[in-house]
Enzyme design. Structure first.
Site, PDB file in Angstrom:
ATOM      1  N   ASP A  52       0.867  -1.190   0.000  1.00 50.03           N
ATOM      2  CA  ASP A  52       0.000   0.000   0.000  1.00 50.03           C
ATOM      3  C   ASP A  52       0.904   1.241   0.000  1.00 50.03           C
ATOM      4  OD1 ASP A  52      -2.204   1.857   0.539  1.00 50.03           O
ATOM      5  OD2 ASP A  52      -3.359   0.084   1.049  1.00 50.03           O
ATOM      6  N   HIS A  96       1.999   1.809  -3.238  1.00 51.45           N
ATOM      7  CA  HIS A  96       1.022   2.694  -3.871  1.00 51.45           C
ATOM      8  C   HIS A  96       1.510   4.143  -3.940  1.00 51.45           C
ATOM      9  CE1 HIS A  96      -2.604  -0.227  -3.150  1.00 51.45           C
ATOM     10  NE2 HIS A  96      -1.589  -0.786  -3.765  1.00 51.45           N
TER      11      HIS A  96
END
Ligand code: NAG
Ligand code: NAG
Ligand code: NAG
Ligand code: NAG
Length: 392
Positions: free
Chosen positions: A217, A240
């Site tokens: 993430d 991310h």
């Protein structure tokens, strides 16, 4: 052998110069390769915390099982370190930690240092499996413990450690003032849901430097009520990207002021540097956010302001975000985009972005011309501009 002697020498030297008292968990009943050290670690902490001298809780070389621990101040010790020279390993069961606890939770301590070149392994694989189906874009996620929950701390240093395979975030910090994260290695697989590297909220003066994040993430995410974040010389990817927000989801959020991301590399990340606020949001503001000298290697949407953020659908897209964004710069951002849209500037129709500067951008897309999207932003440009952006 020589290396070990050298390490011990350095360690003793540090003790002498700091005149610190050492609380070795072995003396509190911990055994390498053995049973859960929760009690031993907690008791060593209590002794260190109530000492009147600078204190070190020592986790020596070896592999130790830790179910969970909650280390609480305030401490009498003027400085306290948790020095992990070994490997601390969580239990694999997703429910091994009590609900709402973190694996390692630390609260109300001033002048805390977490160091030692050791590893904290959250053994998250079983937890990730339970969240892989839904959790990416819905709110139906199971809540799993973060590796570290660091709350209500002043003058925090976290350095020279590895955080691995967290069940959820690696570090979550809130109500922290004056923190430095340095020389960290944060790792989890690309497909591990919710394994943010460091999430910062409600904090002041936070520096993250010389660290590498490979995770599933955001490498670093910054939530509301945060002022003065300095991220420099980090590498991020997979992951991310680096993200401010999402903002505006909740009522009574407070501003984000002052974020610098400089001299860093992102590679193979889903997003680059991003500011995201919810569509149909609550009011808030974020200002003074600067991204400079960043290499992008095969990164999705390298430059991204998204004020229509709504990952799981169900937002009223006709109600623009009420988060005011201002004083934003992107300078010296170069490399390759994995998506056609290299620059996405989608600001709120109610509160257009104010004071956006874009300078020396060079972003290429392998599959053709790199594109841009621009709405409700009127950036000032300088230097090289690829893609050539026209915001009228
Ligand atoms: C921040 O914390 C560090 C580490 O404890 C300390 O050396 C430094 O003086 C603090 N800075 C401020 C401004 O309080
Ligand atoms: C951020 O930290 C780096 C390294 O410590 C320092 O050189 C730089 O001046 C800081 N930038 C800001 C804006 O505080
Ligand atoms: C970023 O990449 C460049 C080129 O490979 C390298 O020289 C630099 O050290 C990297 N910086 C970081 C913080 O990883
Ligand atoms: C979540 O994402 C998946 C894959 O991108 C998609 O198929 C699914 O429809 C999305 N679900 C919702 C609720 O948006």
């Amino acid at each position: 052998m020589a290396k070990r002697v050298l390490n011990i020498t350095i360690f003793l030297y540090c003790l002498i110069i700091t005149n610190a008292q050492v609380f070795d968990i072995i003396n509190y009943g911990a055994k390498a390769g053995g049973a859960d050290i929760s009690k031993a670690l907690l008791n060593a902490w209590k002794a260190a915390c109530t000492s009147s001298k600078p204190s070190i809780v020592l986790i020596p070389k070896g592999t130790f099982t830790l179910k969970e621990v909650y280390l609480l101040g305030p401490c009498k010790a003027p400085q306290i370190a948790i020095t992990n020279q070994g490997s601390v390993v969580a239990l694999p069961q997703p429910t091994s930690v009590k609900a709402d606890n973190e694996w390692i939770m630390i609260q109300y301590v001033d002048h805390l240092t977490i160091n030692g070149n050791g590893v904290y392994d959250g053994v998250g694989a079983k937890s990730w499996t339970l969240n892989r189906e839904h959790c990416w874009n819905t709110t139906q996620c199971n809540q799993f413990p973060n590796n570290f929950g660091l709350h209500n701390l002043k003058h925090l240093t976290v350095r020279d450690i590895t955080s691995k395979d967290a069940k959820s975030f690696h570090f979550i910090i809130s109500d922290v003032q004056n923190a430095t994260f340095q020389n960290l290695k944060v790792t989890a697989p690309e497909n591990s849901p919710n394994t943010d590297g460091i999430h910062i909220g409600k904090s002041r003066q936070v520096t993250i430097k010389d660290s590498s994040f490979k995770t599933g993430d955001d490498c670093v995410s910054i939530g509301d009520d945060t002022q003065g974040v300095n991220i420099t010389r980090i590498s991020c990817g997979p992951g991310h990207g680096i993200s401010i927000g999402s903002l505006g989801k909740y009522n009574n959020e407070k501003p984000v002021v002052g974020v610098w991301v400089t001299n860093s590399n992102l590679s193979n990340t889903m997003n680059g540097v991003r500011i995201k606020t919810w569509a149909y949001s609550q009011p808030n503001e974020a200002s003074n956010m600067h991204f400079e000298n960043i290499r992008m290697d095969n990164v999705g949407n390298p430059i991204n302001i998204d004020q229509l953020y709504c990952p799981s659908g169900g937002c009223n897209m006709n109600m623009p975000s009420r988060v005011k964004l201002s004083k934003i710069s992107f300078k010296g951002i170069r490399g390759t985009s994995s998506t056609p849209v290299a620059v996405n500037l989608v600001c709120s129709a109610t509160f257009p972005c104010q004071g956006v500067e874009i300078g020396n951008i060079d972003l290429k897309f392998k599959g053709g011309d790199a594109q841009f999207i621009c709405s409700n932003a009127r950036p000032a440009f300088s230097g090289k501009q690829n893609p050539k952006i026209n915001c009228r």
